[in-house]
Design a protein around this motif. Structure first.
Motif, mmCIF file in Angstrom:
data_model
loop_
_atom_site.group_PDB
_atom_site.id
_atom_site.type_symbol
_atom_site.label_atom_id
_atom_site.label_comp_id
_atom_site.label_asym_id
_atom_site.label_seq_id
_atom_site.Cartn_x
_atom_site.Cartn_y
_atom_site.Cartn_z
ATOM 1 N N ALA A 41 11.238 7.825 -8.815
ATOM 2 C CA ALA A 41 11.545 7.135 -7.561
ATOM 3 C C ALA A 41 12.066 5.729 -7.837
ATOM 4 C CB ALA A 41 10.290 7.072 -6.684
ATOM 5 N N ASP A 42 12.797 5.178 -6.851
ATOM 6 C CA ASP A 42 13.276 3.810 -7.012
ATOM 7 C C ASP A 42 12.146 2.833 -6.685
ATOM 8 O OD1 ASP A 42 13.041 3.861 -4.293
ATOM 9 O OD2 ASP A 42 15.060 3.151 -3.879
ATOM 10 N N SER A 43 12.422 1.558 -6.809
ATOM 11 C CA SER A 43 11.369 0.549 -6.698
ATOM 12 C C SER A 43 10.741 0.515 -5.297
ATOM 13 C CB SER A 43 11.928 -0.836 -7.048
ATOM 14 O OG SER A 43 13.012 -1.181 -6.197
ATOM 15 N N ILE A 44 11.547 0.731 -4.262
ATOM 16 C CA ILE A 44 11.022 0.695 -2.898
ATOM 17 C C ILE A 44 10.031 1.832 -2.672
ATOM 18 C CG2 ILE A 44 11.588 0.823 -0.460
ATOM 19 C CD1 ILE A 44 12.441 -1.767 -1.765
ATOM 20 N N VAL A 45 10.422 3.037 -3.048
ATOM 21 C CA VAL A 45 9.548 4.192 -2.864
ATOM 22 C C VAL A 45 8.304 4.054 -3.733
ATOM 23 C CG1 VAL A 45 9.384 6.697 -3.037
ATOM 24 C CG2 VAL A 45 11.513 5.643 -2.260
ATOM 25 N N LYS A 46 8.465 3.525 -4.957
ATOM 26 C CA LYS A 46 7.299 3.302 -5.807
ATOM 27 C C LYS A 46 6.326 2.324 -5.155
ATOM 28 C CE LYS A 46 9.226 4.240 -10.386
ATOM 29 N NZ LYS A 46 9.641 3.664 -11.695
ATOM 30 N N THR A 47 6.864 1.270 -4.555
ATOM 31 C CA THR A 47 6.004 0.298 -3.873
ATOM 32 C C THR A 47 5.240 0.954 -2.734
ATOM 33 O OG1 THR A 47 7.521 -1.505 -4.421
ATOM 34 C CG2 THR A 47 5.963 -1.888 -2.633
ATOM 35 N N GLY B 60 -0.813 4.074 8.016
ATOM 36 C CA GLY B 60 -0.497 4.909 6.852
ATOM 37 C C GLY B 60 0.664 5.867 7.065
ATOM 38 N N PRO B 61 0.667 6.671 8.149
ATOM 39 C CA PRO B 61 1.788 7.605 8.331
ATOM 40 C C PRO B 61 3.143 6.911 8.468
ATOM 41 C CG PRO B 61 -0.068 8.210 9.729
ATOM 42 C CD PRO B 61 -0.387 6.875 9.157
ATOM 43 N N PHE B 62 3.162 5.740 9.091
ATOM 44 C CA PHE B 62 4.441 5.039 9.275
ATOM 45 C C PHE B 62 4.938 4.442 7.963
ATOM 46 C CE2 PHE B 62 2.469 4.988 13.477
ATOM 47 C CZ PHE B 62 3.489 5.531 14.226
ATOM 48 N N VAL B 63 3.996 3.980 7.125
ATOM 49 C CA VAL B 63 4.408 3.500 5.806
ATOM 50 C C VAL B 63 4.986 4.652 4.997
ATOM 51 C CG1 VAL B 63 3.611 2.467 3.648
ATOM 52 C CG2 VAL B 63 2.725 1.629 5.835
ATOM 53 N N GLY B 64 4.311 5.804 5.057
ATOM 54 C CA GLY B 64 4.843 6.980 4.363
ATOM 55 C C GLY B 64 6.188 7.403 4.927
ATOM 56 N N LEU B 65 6.358 7.307 6.248
ATOM 57 C CA LEU B 65 7.636 7.663 6.872
ATOM 58 C C LEU B 65 8.746 6.723 6.415
ATOM 59 C CD1 LEU B 65 9.148 9.436 8.884
ATOM 60 C CD2 LEU B 65 8.461 7.839 10.690
ATOM 61 N N PHE B 66 8.396 5.438 6.246
ATOM 62 C CA PHE B 66 9.402 4.507 5.735
ATOM 63 C C PHE B 66 9.873 4.934 4.342
ATOM 64 C CE2 PHE B 66 10.158 0.809 2.970
ATOM 65 C CZ PHE B 66 11.294 0.294 3.576
ATOM 66 N N GLY B 67 8.922 5.322 3.486
ATOM 67 C CA GLY B 67 9.308 5.813 2.156
ATOM 68 C C GLY B 67 10.153 7.066 2.240
ATOM 69 N N THR B 68 9.830 7.918 3.207
ATOM 70 C CA THR B 68 10.619 9.139 3.390
ATOM 71 C C THR B 68 12.055 8.819 3.794
ATOM 72 O OG1 THR B 68 8.672 10.395 4.043
ATOM 73 C CG2 THR B 68 10.797 11.270 4.724
ATOM 74 N N VAL B 69 12.201 7.941 4.764
ATOM 75 C CA VAL B 69 13.546 7.573 5.227
ATOM 76 C C VAL B 69 14.346 6.947 4.095
ATOM 77 C CG1 VAL B 69 14.831 6.071 6.789
ATOM 78 C CG2 VAL B 69 12.830 7.326 7.626
ATOM 79 N N TRP B 70 13.689 6.058 3.342
ATOM 80 C CA TRP B 70 14.395 5.409 2.240
ATOM 81 C C TRP B 70 14.813 6.427 1.175
ATOM 82 C CZ3 TRP B 70 15.879 0.368 2.078
ATOM 83 C CH2 TRP B 70 16.401 -0.100 0.867
ATOM 84 N N GLY B 71 13.938 7.375 0.868
ATOM 85 C CA GLY B 71 14.271 8.385 -0.137
ATOM 86 C C GLY B 71 15.405 9.284 0.300
ATOM 87 N N ILE B 72 15.420 9.669 1.576
ATOM 88 C CA ILE B 72 16.502 10.508 2.085
ATOM 89 C C ILE B 72 17.820 9.745 2.084
ATOM 90 C CG2 ILE B 72 17.356 11.677 4.150
ATOM 91 C CD1 ILE B 72 14.488 12.491 4.742
ATOM 92 N N MET B 73 17.774 8.457 2.405
ATOM 93 C CA MET B 73 18.991 7.649 2.325
ATOM 94 C C MET B 73 19.541 7.646 0.906
ATOM 95 S SD MET B 73 17.880 4.417 4.725
ATOM 96 C CE MET B 73 19.203 3.411 4.040
ATOM 97 N N ASN B 74 18.665 7.497 -0.070
ATOM 98 C CA ASN B 74 19.119 7.528 -1.465
ATOM 99 C C ASN B 74 19.717 8.878 -1.822
ATOM 100 O OD1 ASN B 74 18.379 4.895 -1.993
ATOM 101 N ND2 ASN B 74 16.365 5.428 -2.784
ATOM 102 N N SER B 75 19.139 9.960 -1.281
ATOM 103 C CA SER B 75 19.669 11.297 -1.568
ATOM 104 C C SER B 75 21.077 11.450 -1.006
ATOM 105 C CB SER B 75 18.744 12.361 -0.956
ATOM 106 O OG SER B 75 17.462 12.306 -1.535
ATOM 107 N N PHE B 76 21.288 10.967 0.204
ATOM 108 C CA PHE B 76 22.631 11.055 0.785
ATOM 109 C C PHE B 76 23.623 10.199 -0.005
ATOM 110 C CE2 PHE B 76 20.604 12.213 5.018
ATOM 111 C CZ PHE B 76 20.917 13.549 4.864
ATOM 112 N N GLN B 77 23.168 9.058 -0.490
ATOM 113 C CA GLN B 77 24.044 8.237 -1.310
ATOM 114 C C GLN B 77 24.394 8.960 -2.614
ATOM 115 O OE1 GLN B 77 21.985 4.534 -1.789
ATOM 116 N NE2 GLN B 77 22.449 3.814 0.292
#
Length: 247
Positions: free
Chosen positions: A26-32, A151-168
């Protein structure tokens, strides 16, 4: 018969999608996000364990203390069983506060009005001591509510960020193959799963512990009532012996 090459590839993919590998890839944001959720989950379980153990001990001790004075609750001095209880025990704190107030005001019972005033002071002191003890018992409990809500919203933020990276990644490679987007989506969903792992136990045990504290508070309130009844009886007997004047 399966192809050995396909089996090896499947094993490599499974290994690559293990939780540790997902974190490392994972990138640094998702790791955080993952680290924050793991810390929140650990803190939540620490609070849960401490509260459950303490409340279990308090309920068990309360049963023993109340049973020790079931038929004769001293009001002029602290009963030996309560004196031996830990100073942090809410029931013992309330009892000591009530007895101390009576001892400070025992000589101010020259009339019916003074007797009623003494009973009112003892009641107020007991209620204040009960509120302070229960507030202390609720310390760190709001952390569970926070973890359960956030907790769920923090996890959702990681999810959104990871999906953005996948599309990139898809845009950069110009390849829509599942093999390209699978790792990024797996990392994203892993963050969501950790958010739920942290939040669900926090919500469940927040409700459980809040209920246990409420039940213990009712026992403390009932004990205050018993003490006030015994105090009233003691003052009535004392008034009869000393010819208490009516105000």
């Amino acid at each position: 018969m399966s192809d050995p090459a396909i089996g090896a590839a499947s094993a490599a993919v499974a290994h690559a999608l293990s939780p540790i590998e997902l974190f490392l890839q994972a990138d640094s944001i998702v790791k955080t996000v993952i680290v924050l959720l793991l810390l929140a989950s650990a803190w939540g379980w620490a609070v849960i364990a401490e509260k459950l153990i303490r409340l279990s001990l308090l309920h068990r001790r309360a049963s023993a203390l109340i049973a020790s004075v079931q038929n004769d609750l001293p009001v002029t001095e602290v009963a030996p069983a309560f004196a031996a209880a830990p100073a942090s025990d809410p029931l013992a704190q309330v009892y000591r506060a009530a007895v101390e107030e009576y001892q400070r005001s025992a000589d101010l019972v020259a009339s019916e009005g003074q007797r009623d005033a003494l009973q009112e002071r003892v009641h107020r002191v007991s209620v204040l001591a009960s509120a302070a003890a229960l507030d202390q018992l609720q310390q760190r409990l709001p952390a569970l509510a926070t973890i359960g809500a956030v907790g769920p919203f923090v996890g959702l933020f990681g999810t959104v960020w990871g999906i953005m990276n996948s599309f990139q990644g898809i845009a950069a490679s110009n390849n829509t193959s599942l093999a390209v987007v699978a790792p990024g989506i797996a990392e994203a969903l892993f963050a969501t799963a950790l958010g739920l792992v942290a939040a669900i136990p926090a919500v469940v045990f927040y409700n459980r512990i809040s209920g246990d504290i409420g039940a213990y508070g009712k026992r403390v309130t009932a004990f205050i009532g018993v003490f006030e009844v015994e105090l009233s009886r003691h003052l009535s007997r004392k008034g009869e012996r000393h010819g208490l004047r009516v105000a």
